[in-house]
Design a protein around this motif. Structure first.
Motif, PDB file in Angstrom:
ATOM      1  N   SER A   1     -89.706 -70.485   4.999  1.00 48.35           N
ATOM      2  CA  SER A   1     -89.684 -71.925   4.693  1.00 48.35           C
ATOM      3  C   SER A   1     -88.523 -72.263   3.775  1.00 48.35           C
ATOM      4  N   THR A   2     -88.350 -71.447   2.741  1.00 47.04           N
ATOM      5  CA  THR A   2     -87.249 -71.659   1.804  1.00 47.04           C
ATOM      6  C   THR A   2     -85.909 -71.578   2.522  1.00 47.04           C
ATOM      7  N   ASN A   3     -85.742 -70.577   3.367  1.00 52.81           N
ATOM      8  CA  ASN A   3     -84.487 -70.430   4.123  1.00 52.81           C
ATOM      9  C   ASN A   3     -84.257 -71.616   5.046  1.00 52.81           C
ATOM     10  N   TYR A   4     -85.315 -72.076   5.705  1.00 56.14           N
ATOM     11  CA  TYR A   4     -85.201 -73.209   6.619  1.00 56.14           C
ATOM     12  C   TYR A   4     -84.719 -74.447   5.860  1.00 56.14           C
ATOM     13  N   ILE A   5     -85.355 -74.728   4.726  1.00 56.86           N
ATOM     14  CA  ILE A   5     -84.985 -75.887   3.901  1.00 56.86           C
ATOM     15  C   ILE A   5     -83.544 -75.732   3.416  1.00 56.86           C
ATOM     16  N   GLN A   6     -83.205 -74.563   2.892  1.00 57.92           N
ATOM     17  CA  GLN A   6     -81.857 -74.336   2.353  1.00 57.92           C
ATOM     18  C   GLN A   6     -80.788 -74.544   3.428  1.00 57.92           C
ATOM     19  N   ASN A   7     -81.070 -74.155   4.654  1.00 56.92           N
ATOM     20  CA  ASN A   7     -80.096 -74.326   5.730  1.00 56.92           C
ATOM     21  C   ASN A   7     -79.867 -75.791   6.104  1.00 56.92           C
ATOM     22  N   LEU A   8     -80.796 -76.664   5.747  1.00 54.22           N
ATOM     23  CA  LEU A   8     -80.635 -78.096   6.021  1.00 54.22           C
ATOM     24  C   LEU A   8     -79.830 -78.819   4.938  1.00 54.22           C
ATOM     25  N   ILE A   9     -79.795 -78.263   3.739  1.00 57.31           N
ATOM     26  CA  ILE A   9     -79.114 -78.905   2.615  1.00 57.31           C
ATOM     27  C   ILE A   9     -77.603 -78.841   2.812  1.00 57.31           C
ATOM     28  N   ARG A  10     -76.943 -79.974   2.594  1.00 54.24           N
ATOM     29  CA  ARG A  10     -75.489 -80.066   2.757  1.00 54.24           C
ATOM     30  C   ARG A  10     -74.814 -80.198   1.401  1.00 54.24           C
ATOM     31  N   ASP A  11     -73.646 -79.605   1.270  1.00 53.17           N
ATOM     32  CA  ASP A  11     -72.859 -79.672   0.033  1.00 53.17           C
ATOM     33  C   ASP A  11     -71.721 -80.677   0.175  1.00 53.17           C
ATOM     34  N   TYR A  12     -71.540 -81.494  -0.877  1.00 55.04           N
ATOM     35  CA  TYR A  12     -70.439 -82.458  -0.931  1.00 55.04           C
ATOM     36  C   TYR A  12     -69.711 -82.270  -2.256  1.00 55.04           C
ATOM     37  N   ALA A  13     -68.473 -81.826  -2.170  1.00 53.55           N
ATOM     38  CA  ALA A  13     -67.657 -81.621  -3.373  1.00 53.55           C
ATOM     39  C   ALA A  13     -67.198 -82.969  -3.931  1.00 53.55           C
ATOM     40  N   ASP A  14     -67.104 -83.015  -5.252  1.00 56.14           N
ATOM     41  CA  ASP A  14     -66.571 -84.170  -5.977  1.00 56.14           C
ATOM     42  C   ASP A  14     -67.361 -85.457  -5.741  1.00 56.14           C
ATOM     43  N   PHE A  15     -68.687 -85.331  -5.641  1.00 54.26           N
ATOM     44  CA  PHE A  15     -69.554 -86.494  -5.514  1.00 54.26           C
ATOM     45  C   PHE A  15     -70.701 -86.361  -6.502  1.00 54.26           C
ATOM     46  N   PRO A  16     -71.045 -87.358  -7.271  1.00 53.04           N
ATOM     47  CA  PRO A  16     -70.518 -88.711  -7.301  1.00 53.04           C
ATOM     48  C   PRO A  16     -69.220 -88.873  -8.084  1.00 53.04           C
ATOM     49  N   LYS A  17     -68.750 -87.796  -8.705  1.00 50.52           N
ATOM     50  CA  LYS A  17     -67.456 -87.856  -9.374  1.00 50.52           C
ATOM     51  C   LYS A  17     -66.792 -86.488  -9.327  1.00 50.52           C
ATOM     52  N   GLN A  18     -65.530 -86.459  -9.646  1.00 50.26           N
ATOM     53  CA  GLN A  18     -64.718 -85.237  -9.609  1.00 50.26           C
ATOM     54  C   GLN A  18     -65.396 -84.095 -10.371  1.00 50.26           C
ATOM     55  N   GLY A  19     -65.437 -82.920  -9.742  1.00 54.64           N
ATOM     56  CA  GLY A  19     -65.987 -81.734 -10.387  1.00 54.64           C
ATOM     57  C   GLY A  19     -67.463 -81.480 -10.132  1.00 54.64           C
ATOM     58  N   ILE A  20     -68.159 -82.421  -9.502  1.00 54.78           N
ATOM     59  CA  ILE A  20     -69.589 -82.269  -9.200  1.00 54.78           C
ATOM     60  C   ILE A  20     -69.743 -81.800  -7.754  1.00 54.78           C
ATOM     61  N   LEU A  21     -70.563 -80.759  -7.551  1.00 56.17           N
ATOM     62  CA  LEU A  21     -70.928 -80.331  -6.205  1.00 56.17           C
ATOM     63  C   LEU A  21     -72.316 -80.890  -5.929  1.00 56.17           C
ATOM     64  N   PHE A  22     -72.399 -81.881  -5.047  1.00 59.46           N
ATOM     65  CA  PHE A  22     -73.645 -82.576  -4.751  1.00 59.46           C
ATOM     66  C   PHE A  22     -74.396 -81.853  -3.643  1.00 59.46           C
ATOM     67  N   ARG A  23     -75.655 -81.504  -3.902  1.00 60.27           N
ATOM     68  CA  ARG A  23     -76.522 -80.866  -2.901  1.00 60.27           C
ATOM     69  C   ARG A  23     -77.354 -81.968  -2.257  1.00 60.27           C
ATOM     70  N   ASP A  24     -77.041 -82.312  -1.026  1.00 62.62           N
ATOM     71  CA  ASP A  24     -77.676 -83.425  -0.326  1.00 62.62           C
ATOM     72  C   ASP A  24     -78.891 -82.959   0.469  1.00 62.62           C
ATOM     73  N   ILE A  25     -80.054 -83.484   0.093  1.00 61.30           N
ATOM     74  CA  ILE A  25     -81.289 -83.111   0.777  1.00 61.30           C
ATOM     75  C   ILE A  25     -81.691 -84.113   1.851  1.00 61.30           C
ATOM     76  N   THR A  26     -80.846 -85.104   2.105  1.00 59.73           N
ATOM     77  CA  THR A  26     -81.171 -86.107   3.124  1.00 59.73           C
ATOM     78  C   THR A  26     -81.571 -85.471   4.458  1.00 59.73           C
ATOM     79  N   PRO A  27     -80.857 -84.436   4.932  1.00 57.27           N
ATOM     80  CA  PRO A  27     -81.282 -83.806   6.191  1.00 57.27           C
ATOM     81  C   PRO A  27     -82.685 -83.194   6.126  1.00 57.27           C
TER      82      PRO A  27
END
Length: 183
Positions: A10-36
């Motif tokens: 379950s953990t692996n399944y969830i982790q594989n859905l999470i997307r990374d966005y660099a520099d969001f919401p500001k420079q230097g932040i790696l945003f982990r998007d759980i929307t998927p």
């Protein structure tokens, strides 16, 4: 109780859905998007089962969701636990009498609030949110609940950024923290 391999799958399944966005919401932040994760019904069921397994043996009166993505998890858990949901929001978003708590987050400061009549003294509250970083938001939520006489049963977090120390901070204050995916 679920088999360890089911929890890991379950953990692996969830982790594989999470997307990374660099520099969001500001420079230097790696945003982990759980929307998927929220778009996928299988992951939704996994989240409910996972956190019920972790907290289902506790007396819980309400699930408190932290604005905004925490509302989604709190609603899911409210249905799974057959409990009502309390909203902890950014200042100025709730009508009626409220209490407020200042806090620091990983890239600034903010104020959270909840309605003064959200719970009764002695109520046990499970706090749900999408992400645990420095712990500022979660700690503020706990302070609000405790100010009204409630007791924090634990924290249910989808993602924890362990290098930022939020989980350790909350545990040092005596809180139970359960994060499904840890980076």
């Amino acid at each position: 109780m679920y088999a360890k391999n089911f929890v890991q799958a379950s953990t692996n399944y969830i982790q594989n859905l999470i997307r990374d966005y660099a520099d969001f919401p500001k420079q230097g932040i790696l945003f982990r998007d759980i929307t998927p994760v929220f778009r996928d019904v299988k992951s939704f069921n996994m989240l409910g089962d996972y956190f019920y397994e972790k907290f289902g043996n506790l007396k819980i009166d309400y699930i408190a969701g932290i604005e905004a993505r925490g509302f989604i998890l709190a609603t899911l858990l409210g249905l799974r636990f057959n409990r009502g949901v309390i909203m902890i929001r950014k200042a100025g978003k709730l009508p009626g009498s409220t209490i407020k708590q200042d806090y620091s987050i990983e890239y600034g400061t903010a104020v959270m609030e909840m309605q003064s009549d959200s719970l009764k003294k002695g109520d046990n509250i499970l706090i749900a949110d999408d992400l645990l970083a420095t712990g500022g938001t979660a700690k503020a939520a706990a302070k609000l609940i405790e100010e009204l006489g409630g007791s924090v049963s634990g924290f249910a977090m989808i993602v924890e950024l362990s290098s930022l120390g939020g989980g350790a901070l909350l545990q040092s204050k005596g809180y139970s923290v359960c994060s499904m995916v840890t980076y």
